[in-house]
Design a protein around this motif. Structure first.
Motif, PDB file in Angstrom:
ATOM      1  N   ARG A 212       4.652  62.701  -6.870  1.00 45.01           N
ATOM      2  CA  ARG A 212       5.173  64.067  -6.885  1.00 45.01           C
ATOM      3  C   ARG A 212       4.115  65.098  -6.446  1.00 45.01           C
ATOM      4  O   ARG A 212       4.444  66.166  -5.988  1.00 45.01           O
ATOM      5  N   ARG A 238       8.051  56.426  -9.120  1.00 44.03           N
ATOM      6  CA  ARG A 238       9.489  56.556  -9.330  1.00 44.03           C
ATOM      7  C   ARG A 238       9.944  58.003  -9.196  1.00 44.03           C
ATOM      8  O   ARG A 238      11.076  58.262  -8.780  1.00 44.03           O
ATOM      9  N   GLN A 251       9.328  51.681  -4.446  1.00 50.85           N
ATOM     10  CA  GLN A 251       8.827  51.996  -5.791  1.00 50.85           C
ATOM     11  C   GLN A 251       7.882  50.936  -6.342  1.00 50.85           C
ATOM     12  O   GLN A 251       8.174  49.756  -6.347  1.00 50.85           O
ATOM     13  N   VAL A 252       6.758  51.410  -6.841  1.00 56.89           N
ATOM     14  CA  VAL A 252       5.777  50.542  -7.491  1.00 56.89           C
ATOM     15  C   VAL A 252       5.839  50.817  -8.987  1.00 56.89           C
ATOM     16  O   VAL A 252       5.870  51.978  -9.399  1.00 56.89           O
ATOM     17  N   GLY A 268      -1.618  61.753  -5.465  1.00 54.92           N
ATOM     18  CA  GLY A 268      -0.730  62.675  -6.174  1.00 54.92           C
ATOM     19  C   GLY A 268       0.161  61.957  -7.170  1.00 54.92           C
ATOM     20  O   GLY A 268       1.319  62.326  -7.360  1.00 54.92           O
ATOM     21  N   ALA A 272       1.407  57.319 -14.973  1.00 52.32           N
ATOM     22  CA  ALA A 272       2.219  57.032 -16.163  1.00 52.32           C
ATOM     23  C   ALA A 272       2.163  55.532 -16.432  1.00 52.32           C
ATOM     24  O   ALA A 272       1.990  54.742 -15.500  1.00 52.32           O
ATOM     25  N   VAL A 288      -6.410  59.906  -5.678  1.00 50.75           N
ATOM     26  CA  VAL A 288      -6.634  61.309  -5.333  1.00 50.75           C
ATOM     27  C   VAL A 288      -5.656  62.130  -6.167  1.00 50.75           C
ATOM     28  O   VAL A 288      -4.439  61.940  -6.067  1.00 50.75           O
ATOM     29  N   GLY A 306      -9.126  66.184  -6.222  1.00 49.21           N
ATOM     30  CA  GLY A 306      -8.935  67.082  -5.083  1.00 49.21           C
ATOM     31  C   GLY A 306      -7.474  67.192  -4.699  1.00 49.21           C
ATOM     32  O   GLY A 306      -6.603  66.563  -5.304  1.00 49.21           O
TER      33      GLY A 306
ATOM     34  N   THR B 121      13.940  52.824 -22.001  1.00 51.50           N
ATOM     35  CA  THR B 121      12.566  53.293 -21.859  1.00 51.50           C
ATOM     36  C   THR B 121      11.634  52.595 -22.841  1.00 51.50           C
ATOM     37  O   THR B 121      10.497  52.280 -22.502  1.00 51.50           O
TER      38      THR B 121
END
Ligand SMILES: Cc1cc2nc3c(=O)[nH]c(=O)nc-3n(C[C@H](O)[C@H](O)[C@H](O)COP(=O)(O)OP(=O)(O)OC[C@H]3O[C@@H](n4cnc5c(N)ncnc54)[C@H](O)[C@@H]3O)c2cc1C
Ligand SMILES: Nc1ncnc2c1ncn2[C@@H]1O[C@H](COP(=O)(O)O)[C@@H](O)[C@H]1O
Lengths: 323, 259
Positions: A212, A238, A251-252, A268, A272, A288, A306, B121
């Motif tokens: 994000r 995600r 997605q990883v 970025g 999580a 980064v 950064g 979750t």
């Protein structure tokens, strides 16, 4: 060894067994006297050869599913064998869309619990114990079944290396399905394959992922260009998959791909726990992020505090200049 | 079009999780909330009932302590009513035991369609809905990224490794939805006020006719034998970008012979 027979669900994709199934066969070899694969569809000589090479003496084939999803028919066939007394001591399922379905169906049919999100399997007290990464991989929990019956484990990708044993082709036998009933009514009517270029996300030596922090969908091409320059694959958190910036196949993480590249470059991405479980075992991690307290830095070998909008373009220029 | 949505009520994921040192179960204290993953199922159910021009959305949840906070959230979104199974004997229940409880509760609602999330979750086994489908004798389609009803069948775009499959099934069926399949609405003020008059039927395991040895810790027939710290990664080098960030990354990649 006290574990006699282990079955591994061998999923076949594009005419070859998927790598997670080969990883499971490899590990099963060190746990059991007899390792067999269970599969469905067309078992070519090539597939039987590969499964044999990775340790299966026999491939038990459920056969053509007639467009049905694998869950019901494959679980029925396994359950019929177990009920007839020809079942294994344990069944290992790859943690894939279909693997999870078959395991869940079989669990309910046999009234046997199933252990999921397994990352390691070891021998314990005459049976098998499973290990599970919890809390984003900071702790490892060991679990085992306390009663008799086939032990069912759903194992995450890349939990074990896939190593050929040099065994000859597996013998192919049929594993007939039992009664199917109305639960087998779902049918695949069409398949859509997304175009892909470059190496596969879960096989690439370099993975460049964006999150994000990129700010906007039109920044994602920076990730793709970087991945291309490094001959790697482009991944995603995600958050940006849900936002519709990139397809789910990128997605990883926990619900996405597990990757273990030589270098994982997280751009970025906050880090999580659900993202970390999918990439934490990469050999080298570069992150980064403009927030120096971002959890991703706790697993990074090199962390750059950064702005991705400055660092990524400079990185692309720098790599191009190197040629 | 009557739709049942399985909704899990979970501890706030933002709060640091912990294991009970004795039972090694997740500590579940304080108020529970609606699992975010299930808000997509609730939204999907509301949209499908709407599109079908009628019918009700019923929530089914199993949670300790008569918990209804999460159910209230989903009722405020627009669900008509809820069935809650809450019973002390359920402590330590695993996915299969949960599926037995949910199946029995779902059966009472006689739905045309049952929705759940691909995974919760806090538990994320991802097996509960399919185990439930098997116990109900229903077809199931997991990992739906698009769901449509056409007459008496459901059409689903199901996620695959390389794209998606179009899958069809006659109703009733169980479908699990991924996050992002729809945009969950926020409960409106009117919706929140309306929950006061909506019914939450609270049931025990005995009410559902389930033997107590089928659920709880004993029913799970598995045991956590050890919890240990994972091998920690050695701390890396964290530097603030002074315009040299990109060069540092290139130097790192060179040293690894990646470039
Ligand atoms: C059941 C379940 C399963 C899940 N499965 C997955 C999964 O498989 N994979 C996954 O990734 N997530 C998964 N999640 C979601 C996960 O919890 C996080 O929400 C998600 O990973 C966050 O994505 P993100 O890091 O891109 O976004 P955020 O958490 O919003 O982080 C954005 C980061 O970008 C940084 N940033 C902002 N602007 C800039 C800038 N200009 N330059 C540099 N850095 C910047 C911020 O400091 C922040 O750290 C799952 C969640 C649940 C509940
Ligand atoms: N206790 C519960 N109550 C209601 N629904 C549940 C419960 N446990 C699991 N589910 C449903 O099953 C899905 C998958 O859960 P899990 O198997 O824990 O990953 C959840 O997202 C819910 O939709």
């Amino acid at each position: 060894m006290t574990v006699e027979t282990v079955w591994v669900l061998a999923e076949v994709n594009d005419g070859a067994p998927i790598s997670t199934s080969l990883e499971l066969l490899t590990q099963a070899r060190s746990l059991a006297t007899t390792v067999e694969a269970v599969t469905y569809g067309d078992v070519t000589a090539e597939v039987a050869g590969t499964l044999g090479d990775y340790g299966a003496t026999t491939v038990r084939n459920v056969g053509d599913l007639g467009g049905a999803l694998p869950g019901v028919p494959v679980a029925s066939a396994m359950a019929a064998a177990v009920t007839a007394g020809n079942g294994p001591d344990a069944v290992l399922f790859p943690a894939t869309y279909d693997g999870r379905d078959v395991a869940a169906r079989l669990s309910a049919k046999l009234d046997r619990p199933v252990l999921t999100n397994v990352v390691d399997l070891v021998e314990a007290e005459g049976g098998l114990a499973s290990k599970h990464a919890i809390f984003g991989g900071s702790q490892v929990l060991t679990a085992r079944f306390v009663d008799e019956g086939p032990a069912l484990f759903v194992v995450r990708a890349k939990s074990f290396p896939a190593e050929p044993s040099g065994g000859g082709p597996a013998a192919v036998e049929s594993l007939p399905v039992g009664q199917l009933g109305s639960s087998n009514a779902a049918r695949i009517v069409d398949r859509h394959v997304e175009e892909r270029s470059g190496p596969k996300l879960d096989e690439a030596a370099v993975v460049v992922s964006g999150g994000r922090g990129l700010g906007d969908a039109d920044q994602y091409p920076l990730i793709e260009e970087l991945a291309r320059l490094l001959k790697g694959a482009a991944g995603a958190s995600r958050a940006i998959v849900d936002a519709g910036w990139v397809p789910y196949s990128h997605q990883v993480g926990q619900t996405g791909k597990t990757v273990k590249p030589t270098v994982y470059l997280a751009c970025g991405i906050s880090g999580a726990t659900q993202h970390l479980v999918g990439m934490k075992n990469s050999k080298n991690i570069v992150a980064v992020n403009k927030d120096q307290d971002a959890p991703i830095f706790s697993v990074a070998d090199l962390g750059i505090v950064g702005d991705v909008h400055k660092v990524l373009p400079a990185l692309i220029e720098g790599l191009k200049a190197k040629g | 079009m009557n739709v049942v949505v399985c909704v899990k009520q979970i501890p706030d994921p933002a709060a640091p999780p912990a294991l009970d040192p004795g039972t090694k179960n997740l500590v579940r204290e304080g108020k529970l909330i609606l699992d975010d993953s299930d808000s997509y199922g609730v939204e999907m159910a509301l949209q499908l009932a709407d599109a079908a021009g009628g019918g009700e959305v019923t929530l089914v949840s199993m949670a300790p302590g008569g918990e209804t906070s999460g159910l209230r959230t989903a009722l405020a979104m627009g669900a008509a009513k809820a069935i809650l199974v809450s019973d002390d004997v359920l402590a330590g229940t695993d996915a299969l035991g949960t599926a037995k409880v949910l199946a029995a509760a779902v059966r009472r609602a006689e739905p045309d369609l049952v929705l759940a999330a691909t995974e919760s979750t806090d538990g994320y086994t991802g097996t509960t809905p399919v185990q439930m489908a098997e116990l109900l004798g229903l077809p199931s389609i997991t990992f739906a990224k698009k769901v449509e009803i056409e007459g008496s069948s459901v059409k689903v775009q199901r996620q695959t490794e390389s794209g998606y499959d179009e899958v069809e099934s006659p109703l009733p069926a169980v479908v699990t939805v991924t996050a992002g399949v729809v945009e969950p609405r926020y409960p409106s003020f009117k919706g929140i006020m309306a929950t006061k008059s909506k019914s939450v039927e609270t049931l025990t395991v005995a009410d559902l006719g389930i033997e107590t040895d089928q659920v709880g810790a004993a029913g799970s027939r598995q045991q956590v034998t050890e919890v240990a710290d994972a091998e920690a990664r050695t701390a890396g080098e964290i530097v603030v970008d002074e315009g040299d960030g990109a060069q540092r990354i290139i130097a790192f990649l060179e040293q690894l012979k990646v470039v």
